[in-house]
Design an enzyme around this catalytic site. Structure first.
Site, mmCIF file in Angstrom:
data_model
loop_
_atom_site.group_PDB
_atom_site.id
_atom_site.type_symbol
_atom_site.label_atom_id
_atom_site.label_comp_id
_atom_site.label_asym_id
_atom_site.label_seq_id
_atom_site.Cartn_x
_atom_site.Cartn_y
_atom_site.Cartn_z
ATOM 1 N N SER A 488 0.847 -1.186 0.000
ATOM 2 C CA SER A 488 0.000 0.000 0.000
ATOM 3 C C SER A 488 0.885 1.239 0.000
ATOM 4 O O SER A 488 1.804 1.365 0.819
ATOM 5 C CB SER A 488 -0.904 0.012 1.239
ATOM 6 O OG SER A 488 -1.743 -1.125 1.261
ATOM 7 N N CYS A 686 -7.422 -1.376 6.993
ATOM 8 C CA CYS A 686 -6.248 -1.897 6.294
ATOM 9 C C CYS A 686 -5.418 -2.722 7.266
ATOM 10 O O CYS A 686 -5.161 -2.293 8.393
ATOM 11 C CB CYS A 686 -5.403 -0.762 5.723
ATOM 12 S SG CYS A 686 -3.950 -1.345 4.804
ATOM 13 N N ASP A 731 -8.530 -2.799 2.567
ATOM 14 C CA ASP A 731 -7.277 -3.100 1.870
ATOM 15 C C ASP A 731 -6.531 -4.037 2.800
ATOM 16 O O ASP A 731 -5.771 -3.606 3.671
ATOM 17 C CB ASP A 731 -6.492 -1.809 1.623
ATOM 18 C CG ASP A 731 -5.188 -2.056 0.870
ATOM 19 O OD1 ASP A 731 -4.953 -3.199 0.434
ATOM 20 O OD2 ASP A 731 -4.392 -1.106 0.732
ATOM 21 N N TRP A 733 -4.721 -8.102 3.793
ATOM 22 C CA TRP A 733 -3.909 -9.213 3.304
ATOM 23 C C TRP A 733 -3.940 -10.338 4.322
ATOM 24 O O TRP A 733 -4.234 -10.118 5.492
ATOM 25 C CB TRP A 733 -2.475 -8.748 3.058
ATOM 26 C CG TRP A 733 -1.819 -8.134 4.246
ATOM 27 C CD1 TRP A 733 -1.189 -8.764 5.279
ATOM 28 C CD2 TRP A 733 -1.739 -6.731 4.555
ATOM 29 N NE1 TRP A 733 -0.714 -7.865 6.194
ATOM 30 C CE2 TRP A 733 -1.038 -6.595 5.774
ATOM 31 C CE3 TRP A 733 -2.185 -5.573 3.915
ATOM 32 C CZ2 TRP A 733 -0.777 -5.368 6.369
ATOM 33 C CZ3 TRP A 733 -1.922 -4.345 4.505
ATOM 34 C CH2 TRP A 733 -1.230 -4.250 5.711
#
Length: 734
Positions: A488, A686, A731, A733
């Site tokens: 990011s 995020c 966002d 992961w």
């Protein structure tokens, strides 16, 4: 650096331009029959001269005895035409971001050819006109292997296909027209579907599901069950268990006896690897040493940088963000993009193209008995004349392939391990390889969950300084291409128009099933070496070493380092109206995009635009060790004005109760509810998808129940509605 490769097609094109120019020049001067005759004579001389030059070039070409560099056949975007010309009946399309879907498509195509005698080919979705799907013959088959990227997005190479088929018109246009049923233009199409996703994400495998649904609605018929692989579980095992039933369905479709199919004869290689002699190397005009593409001459236009053509950009700033007392490292880097033409927005991702650590390169070379000829120059070509795509640029060297082009540090697939059995040097190693290739649990414990590389696996089986003669073409075929890693972006172009900032923790850990091993994050440790070079710092001798010099030393000088990058644009964006409030949740390096968001809104405020409340929930271990960008927040929030603030959760601060971001949200639930519900704000998350993001989602449901007086079902639907309206963005992961 050696000069650019010029292929015969370029010469032919320039020859044609020369002839055309002569024709135009003579035509402009032709005024009478005598002058026409003279012009004709002059033209004849010109053509003769050009032909002689071409003949000379051809003669020189014929004298060369070097291996064929690549298949230079002209590419077509008409896949139906190509299938007809090359006598193929099954095409495997892939939408791949990290190379896994491409690898699966290639493996399926090879298995279809070798085991079931099908006439197969693979195809990159962006290289063909997918509006021709309606013209694929009814007895042919299209197989789609599609990864879902980010928050339900298609991979870069599948965007055009996705926009045409799924997000465009309800009834997409195809090539033929005049269908018997206009609502079912794909009634002749038969297809197979496999998706790659991650269950920790909200939109698990949504790309393959939506494409499957759309194709079916347009009249196409799916063969077999749709397969879905979960990268959070065991993607490889999901794939292997699905494909057996899939092949049965395909055999029924094409009229093959599944029970009678099977391997026969020697292994069919996908690639041919040939070594150049020293004399032949002297004749080469270009050898690739890690470049990601074949450079082309461009006239009057700036190169476009993307996943197939990264930009070599210098690191202008690199500094450590964690305190010296911390047991980890976190890098802040600024990549200079001035003059490159690269643009970005806050919320986008920067891709970094790493190289493999030297110890892994040398270990694999040793175990494959390649150490003595690592710098030998080789070329790679397809054994199938219909295939034009190569896995990397050639000619190159064994060292470059292992260092730059193959992902040799990732755990190998179980299928690949099984293929190594015939090459085992003795019965003991043969049995060990066979067990890993057949036993799912043994493979999981000793390879997948232990995160062991192919070299480490083989070294453990064979013993120190023992070798195995693996065909190099099998390694190329079985090990995925080394791909970029995405981060990011932690800056805003409004504040930093000529640089891109990234924030990354240098990763290393010990797997629970193999505590004797240390796994090093490939790209963050590569960047750590770049950081050390820039800051003239010494790293521990136990850490992996990387060659960061780049092709022919072009990335490295005494005081700067370049890294290959490109930008991937994201849907993770601030609301269009800066007056709308935003609530952001980003513990650790999850704060990266929010630094960009806050810079963006601070610049808006500085320029006189009305800016809504900007609230960041940040989490770290200790204020004095890993509080990222602590020295920046006060000034930025002051620029944003009243109502903007950072709320910090500390999980390991001495004398303070352990607190995580979701608990901070609960403590400030009235504020969150007012900004999101009463003021119509946007909510952003995020970081870790598996735990943190789920807990934050659950906490927002709890806030809706408590502050909004909703039942659990209603609160859950309320949060889902925020997502569907684009007011809850992630966002994350795994």
């Amino acid at each position: 650096m050696s000069e650019e490769f010029i292929d015969p097609l370029d010469v032919a094109i320039w020859g044609a331009v020369l002839v055309g120019s002569v024709v135009y020049w003579l035509k402009d001067r032709a005024g009478s029959s005598s002058s026409s005759s003279s012009s004709s004579s002059a033209l004849t001389k010109s053509i003769t001269s050009t032909t002689s030059m071409s003949s000379s070039i051809a003669a020189i070409s014929k004298q060369s005895t070097t291996p064929v560099v690549a298949n230079k056949s002209k590419k077509t975007r008409n896949f139906v035409q190509k299938m007809k010309q090359t006598d193929k009946t099954v095409i495997f399309f892939y939408g791949s971001q990290t190379g896994t879907a491409e690898d699966y498509a290639s493996r399926l195509a090879k298995e279809g050819s070798q085991v079931y005698r099908l006439k197969t080919m693979t195809a990159d979705l962006e290289e063909y006109d997918m509006n021709l799907l309606d013209t694929l013959p009814e007895d042919h088959l299209a197989v789609f292997v599609l990864a879902t990227y980010g928050e339900g997005e298609p991979t870069d190479n599948a965007v055009e296909f996705w926009e045409h088929l799924v997000t465009g018109e309800d009834l997409p246009e195809f090539s033929a027209g005049n269908y018997q049923d206009p609502e079912r233009p794909l009634s002749n199409l038969h297809f197979v579907m496999f998706g790659l996703g991650n269950k920790t994400y909200e939109h698990y495998n949504s790309v393959c599901r939506k494409v499957d649904e759309k194709l079916t609605n347009l009249g196409a018929t799916r063969i077999g069950e749709r397969g879905e692989g979960d990268d959070d579980g065991s993607l490889e095992e999901d794939f292997l268990s699905w494909k057996d039933d899939m092949w049965k369905a395909v055999c029924d479709f094409v009229g093959i006896d599944f029970s009678a199919a099977g391997l026969s004869g020697p292994r069919q290689a996908t690639y041919k690897v040939l070594e150049y002699t020293p004399e032949e190397v002297q004749q080469l005009t270009k050898i690739f040493h890690g470049e990601h593409h074949e450079n082309k001459i461009s006239v009057g236009s700036r190169p476009t940088y993307d996943a197939k053509n990264p930009c070599s950009a210098p690191i202008s700033v690199s500094r450590e963000l964690f305190a010296a007392s911390a047991d980890r490292h976190c890098l802040h880097m600024e990549i200079d993009i001035a003059g490159s033409g690269i643009t970005y927005q806050a919320g986008d991702h920067i891709a970094i193209w790493p190289v493999n650590a030297e110890d892994q390169v040398l270990k694999l070379a040793n175990v494959m008995n390649l150490s003595a000829k690592l710098d030998a120059v080789v070329t790679v070509s397809n054994t199938d004349p219909a295939s034009t795509k190569l896995p990397f640029p050639v000619p190159t060297t064994y060292r470059t392939i292992l260092r730059n082009y193959l992902d040799i540090t990732a755990p190998p697939s179980r299928a690949f391990i099984g293929q190594l059995v015939p090459f085992a040097p003795n019965e003991t190693s043969s049995q060990a390889l066979a067990k890993l290739g057949e036993d799912k649990e043994a493979f999981r414990l000793q390879v997948a969950d232990a995160r062991r590389s192919v070299a480490t696996v083989l070294e453990r089986i064979l013993g120190q300084n023992q070798t195995i003669e693996i065909p190099f073409d099998l390694l190329i075929e079985s090990v995925p291409r080394l791909q970029a890693r995405y981060y990011s972006i932690s800056s805003s172009p409004k504040a930093y128009p000529t640089s891109i900032h990234l924030t990354a923790v240098v990763l290393d850990y010990k797997p629970a099933v193999a505590p004797e091993e240390t796994v090093y994050g490939l790209t963050t440790n590569y960047l750590h070496v770049c950081h050390a070079h820039l800051n003239k710092a010494e790293l521990s001798a136990t850490l992996p070493k990387y060659d960061i010099s780049g092709p022919q030393g072009s990335f490295l000088t005494h005081d700067h380092v370049k890294v290959p990058i490109h930008v991937r644009h994201s849907n993770f964006k601030l609301p269009p109206n800066s007056a709308v409030p935003v609530v952001m949740v980003g513990p650790g390096t999850g704060v990266a995009p929010f630094r960009g968001f806050i810079q963006d809104r601070a610049q808006d405020a500085k320029n006189g635009k009305k800016t809504g409340a900007t609230v960041l929930f940040f989490g770290c271990r200790r204020e004095d060790e890993d509080y990222l960008y602590r020295d920046e927040w006060d000034e930025l929030m002051a620029q944003l004005g009243a109502g903007s603030r950072v709320i910090t959760a500390l999980s390991r601060q001495p004398g303070v109760p352990k607190t995580y971001v979701q608990q901070s949200m609960k403590e400030h639930r009235t504020l969150v509810w007012d900004l999101i519900h009463a003021q119509g704000g946007y909510f952003y998350v995020c970081g870790d998808a598996k735990n943190m993001a789920r807990e934050v989602n659950h906490q927002l449901v709890e806030i809706a129940m408590e502050c909004g007086g909703m039942t659990e079902d209603k609160a859950t639907n309320y949060v889902k509605d925020l997502r569907s309206k684009g007011r809850y963005e992630e966002d994350v992961w795994s």
